[in-house]
Design a protein around this motif. Structure first.
Motif, PDB file in Angstrom:
ATOM      1  N   UNK A   9      33.949  42.978  35.759  1.00  0.00           N
ATOM      2  CA  UNK A   9      32.998  44.093  35.822  1.00  0.00           C
ATOM      3  C   UNK A   9      31.773  43.750  36.660  1.00  0.00           C
ATOM      4  N   UNK A  10      31.628  42.472  37.045  1.00  0.00           N
ATOM      5  CA  UNK A  10      30.551  42.038  37.946  1.00  0.00           C
ATOM      6  C   UNK A  10      31.100  42.136  39.371  1.00  0.00           C
ATOM      7  N   UNK A  11      30.709  43.223  40.085  1.00  0.00           N
ATOM      8  CA  UNK A  11      31.303  43.486  41.403  1.00  0.00           C
ATOM      9  C   UNK A  11      31.062  42.349  42.393  1.00  0.00           C
ATOM     10  N   UNK A  30      46.517  39.341  47.162  1.00  0.00           N
ATOM     11  CA  UNK A  30      45.736  40.146  46.225  1.00  0.00           C
ATOM     12  C   UNK A  30      46.108  41.606  46.447  1.00  0.00           C
ATOM     13  N   UNK A  31      46.805  42.202  45.489  1.00  0.00           N
ATOM     14  CA  UNK A  31      47.278  43.577  45.659  1.00  0.00           C
ATOM     15  C   UNK A  31      46.362  44.588  44.977  1.00  0.00           C
ATOM     16  N   UNK A  32      45.459  44.093  44.115  1.00  0.00           N
ATOM     17  CA  UNK A  32      44.569  45.038  43.425  1.00  0.00           C
ATOM     18  C   UNK A  32      43.363  44.299  42.875  1.00  0.00           C
ATOM     19  N   UNK A  33      42.202  44.987  42.878  1.00  0.00           N
ATOM     20  CA  UNK A  33      41.006  44.493  42.209  1.00  0.00           C
ATOM     21  C   UNK A  33      40.450  45.650  41.381  1.00  0.00           C
ATOM     22  N   UNK A  34      39.785  45.308  40.280  1.00  0.00           N
ATOM     23  CA  UNK A  34      39.232  46.370  39.421  1.00  0.00           C
ATOM     24  C   UNK A  34      38.012  45.841  38.694  1.00  0.00           C
ATOM     25  N   UNK A  53      44.000  37.551  37.160  1.00  0.00           N
ATOM     26  CA  UNK A  53      42.776  36.784  36.935  1.00  0.00           C
ATOM     27  C   UNK A  53      41.773  37.753  36.343  1.00  0.00           C
ATOM     28  N   UNK A  54      41.266  37.468  35.156  1.00  0.00           N
ATOM     29  CA  UNK A  54      40.380  38.438  34.514  1.00  0.00           C
ATOM     30  C   UNK A  54      39.192  37.783  33.840  1.00  0.00           C
ATOM     31  N   UNK A  55      38.079  38.520  33.869  1.00  0.00           N
ATOM     32  CA  UNK A  55      36.896  38.164  33.093  1.00  0.00           C
ATOM     33  C   UNK A  55      37.169  38.532  31.631  1.00  0.00           C
ATOM     34  N   UNK A  56      36.319  38.048  30.720  1.00  0.00           N
ATOM     35  CA  UNK A  56      36.492  38.393  29.304  1.00  0.00           C
ATOM     36  C   UNK A  56      35.469  39.435  28.858  1.00  0.00           C
ATOM     37  N   UNK A  57      34.181  39.183  29.143  1.00  0.00           N
ATOM     38  CA  UNK A  57      33.131  40.073  28.653  1.00  0.00           C
ATOM     39  C   UNK A  57      33.000  41.330  29.486  1.00  0.00           C
ATOM     40  N   UNK A  58      33.797  42.352  29.156  1.00  0.00           N
ATOM     41  CA  UNK A  58      33.749  43.623  29.891  1.00  0.00           C
ATOM     42  C   UNK A  58      33.607  44.776  28.902  1.00  0.00           C
ATOM     43  N   UNK A  59      32.957  45.891  29.323  1.00  0.00           N
ATOM     44  CA  UNK A  59      32.803  47.045  28.438  1.00  0.00           C
ATOM     45  C   UNK A  59      34.135  47.758  28.200  1.00  0.00           C
ATOM     46  N   UNK A  60      34.135  48.629  27.200  1.00  0.00           N
ATOM     47  CA  UNK A  60      35.296  49.436  26.816  1.00  0.00           C
ATOM     48  C   UNK A  60      36.436  48.564  26.256  1.00  0.00           C
ATOM     49  N   UNK A  82      38.671  33.766  33.860  1.00  0.00           N
ATOM     50  CA  UNK A  82      37.495  33.218  34.525  1.00  0.00           C
ATOM     51  C   UNK A  82      36.292  33.890  33.882  1.00  0.00           C
ATOM     52  N   UNK A  83      35.480  33.134  33.143  1.00  0.00           N
ATOM     53  CA  UNK A  83      34.456  33.755  32.317  1.00  0.00           C
ATOM     54  C   UNK A  83      33.229  32.875  32.196  1.00  0.00           C
ATOM     55  N   UNK A  84      32.120  33.486  31.816  1.00  0.00           N
ATOM     56  CA  UNK A  84      30.912  32.706  31.543  1.00  0.00           C
ATOM     57  C   UNK A  84      30.832  32.326  30.068  1.00  0.00           C
TER      58      UNK A  84
END
Length: 525
Positions: A9-11, A30-34, A53-60, A82-84
């Motif tokens: 969610x951090x662009x 890389x076929x998609x980013x979101x 590859x995904x972050x953890x702390x995201x809304x919704x 990949x997360x803080x």
């Protein structure tokens, strides 16, 4: 080229990850980013990536829930977080999802990300290869099994020689000679259940079949047909007569060799009976029936490998009046909870049946009824129906007796397993720790696994290992931790895999037993 999807969610971070490495050099695209979990799910269904590859702390929807959902869509997808967040709750959740890596953003380097992606790609390749090989083998074996079942229906029922020939060709066999020899083999269920459970019967049936086929491959093209009852097999040998070779002795030697392998590999006994020469396919049905009758004639005799003979059939008695007395004796011994007396009654009962040549079906009936009486007295349900279903298929009274004694030994906890079982060797304890690495393994859990009193186990363990159990487990796990670090695993993932509650505690334990911190150990490698 494998497809990759990146979610954060951090662009700016999303764009940074996208430009961080040369994807093509790793055969990745890389076929998609979101930057939204909801959008990520839509894109995942559309693009079907191999690696996420995904972050953890995201809304919704947070990254853990998102990963769970994509795994439901495609169980084979590889996951990299990949997360803080250094929170071990998140790391543990990632571990449960079998993520390939858990990377901390402020520690992230190009080399670390490339290493994680290479690891994920390799695991994806291995997984696909295993699935393809397994699917092919399962399809092939299932196809062969179905053909063999059709063959046996023809050979033991309404014969159609043309169809038999066609089916044989499908499994790569040809019967060019009119001469045949038949054998029937059965596992010894009592020896099987000394080492395995009823639930393992189908697995042992499959293992026996594979060993039989491998053994036959070293001798002659024997057709081995598994029967409906697990543990029973029919062997059909088609051969060219040769005055210089005693085919029956050769067939017997094959069964003896098979018996030795089954005993060596599976720790179980088997019995087999061999026919004489057969002329033509039409004789197979009749001779198989004769083999079954011959097996029954051997019911009260000690035997392993035998031959179909021309002896007069056994004359059975149906006088079973004595069994009322045995039943009363069994229930009296049961009231006293006297295991040795219970076994003695079962021994006398088998001896009587053998002496008077009681019809085997009657012996099985009375044995089953007596065991049901004991089951009722103790209100035992576990495994009892398995036993009663198995008894009619047993071809030896001593085998049936041994099964009954095994069953009686389980009733009501009459045996103190902690005192009667052999003391566990260290390798058995190591095996338990290895299969429970991600758990907090305690002396109590191992003692319960080995049916030992926890206090006795603690004293016994210190005696054989020289240190207390907790210290031993830490040392054991730290040796494994070193191996995992040498394979490129992160501190977080190793700690979770080895059952430690947080990174700090794990690092303290590692330094205590290895002498340096995990990060220093990794950097030295």
């Amino acid at each position: 080229m494998r497809k990759v999807m990146i979610i954060d969610d951090d662009v700016p971070m999303l764009r940074y990850l996208e430009r961080m490495i040369d994807w093509e050099s790793l055969h990745l695209q890389v076929v998609a980013t979101a930057f939204s979990s909801v959008k990520a799910l839509e894109l995942f269904r559309e693009k079907d990536p191999d690696i996420v590859i995904t972050d953890i702390g995201m809304p919704q929807i947070d990254g853990i829930e998102l990963a769970t959902r994509v795994r439901e869509i495609n169980p084979a997808v590889r996951l990299i977080f990949v997360t803080c967040h250094e929170d071990f709750g998140y790391a543990r959740s990632a571990m449960h999802l079998q993520a390939d890596d858990y990377l901390i953003k402020y520690e992230l380097t190009t080399e670390k990300l490339m290493g994680s992606l290479q690891k994920a790609s390799k695991l994806a390749d291995e997984s696909r290869e295993r699935i393809d090989q397994l699917s092919f083998r399962e399809e092939l074996e299932h196809h062969k099994d179905q053909i063999k079942k059709q063959l046996w229906r023809l050979l033991s029922g309404k014969l159609d020689e043309q169809k038999v020939s066609q089916l044989l060709q499908k499994i790569g066999m040809r019967w060019e000679q009119p001469r045949f020899m038949l054998a029937a083999a059965t596992v010894d269920y009592a020896s099987l259940l000394e080492h395995y459970h009823y639930e393992d019967l189908d697995l042992i049936h499959y293992a026996f079949y594979n060993i039989a086929e491998e053994t036959a491959a070293d001798w002659a093209p024997v057709l081995i047909i598994p029967q409906e009852q697990a543990g029973k097999f029919v062997f059909i040998l088609n051969y060219r007569p040769n005055l210089a070779v005693n085919i029956r002795k050769e067939f017997e030697a094959y069964l003896e060799k098979l018996r030795e392998k089954i005993k060596s590999y599976l720790k179980i006994e088997m019995r087999g009976i061999i026919s004489g020469e057969l002329n033509g396919l039409g004789a197979i049905k009749t001779v198989h029936e004769q083999l079954m009758e011959a097996q029954q004639a051997l019911y009260y005799k000690p035997w392993t490998i035998s031959h179909l003979s021309d002896d007069a059939p056994s004359i059975w008695t149906v006088n079973d009046q004595e069994f009322k007395r045995y039943k009363d004796e069994l229930l009296q011994a049961n009231e006293k909870q006297d295991l040795s007396s219970l076994e003695a009654v079962l021994e006398r009962m088998e001896n009587y049946a053998r002496t008077v040549m009681l019809k085997p079906q009657l012996y099985v009936y009375h044995l089953s009824q007596m065991l049901r009486s004991l089951d009722y007295e103790w209100n035992i349900q576990h495994e009892k129906e398995h036993l009663h279903a198995l008894l009619p298929h047993i071809i030896s009274s001593r085998e049936a007796l041994q099964l009954a004694k095994q069953h009686v030994g389980k009733l009501g906890g009459m045996q103190d397993r902690g005192e009667t079982m052999k003391e566990p060797r260290l390798h058995e304890i190591n095996e338990y720790i290895s299969t429970h690495l991600a758990e907090n393994v305690s002396s109590v859990s191992v003692a319960n696994h080995l049916y030992l009193n926890p206090s006795y186990f603690s004293r016994y363990f210190k005696k054989i290992a020289g240190i207390n159990f907790t210290e031993y487990v830490h040392r054991y796990k730290m040796d494994i931790a070193k191996q995992l670090f040498e394979q490129g695993e992160s501190v977080e993932m190793v700690a979770i895999k080895l059952g430690y509650s947080d990174r700090t505690y794990f690092s303290k334990v590692f330094k205590k037993y290895i002498g340096i911190s995990p990060l220093d150990y990794k950097s030295n490698k």
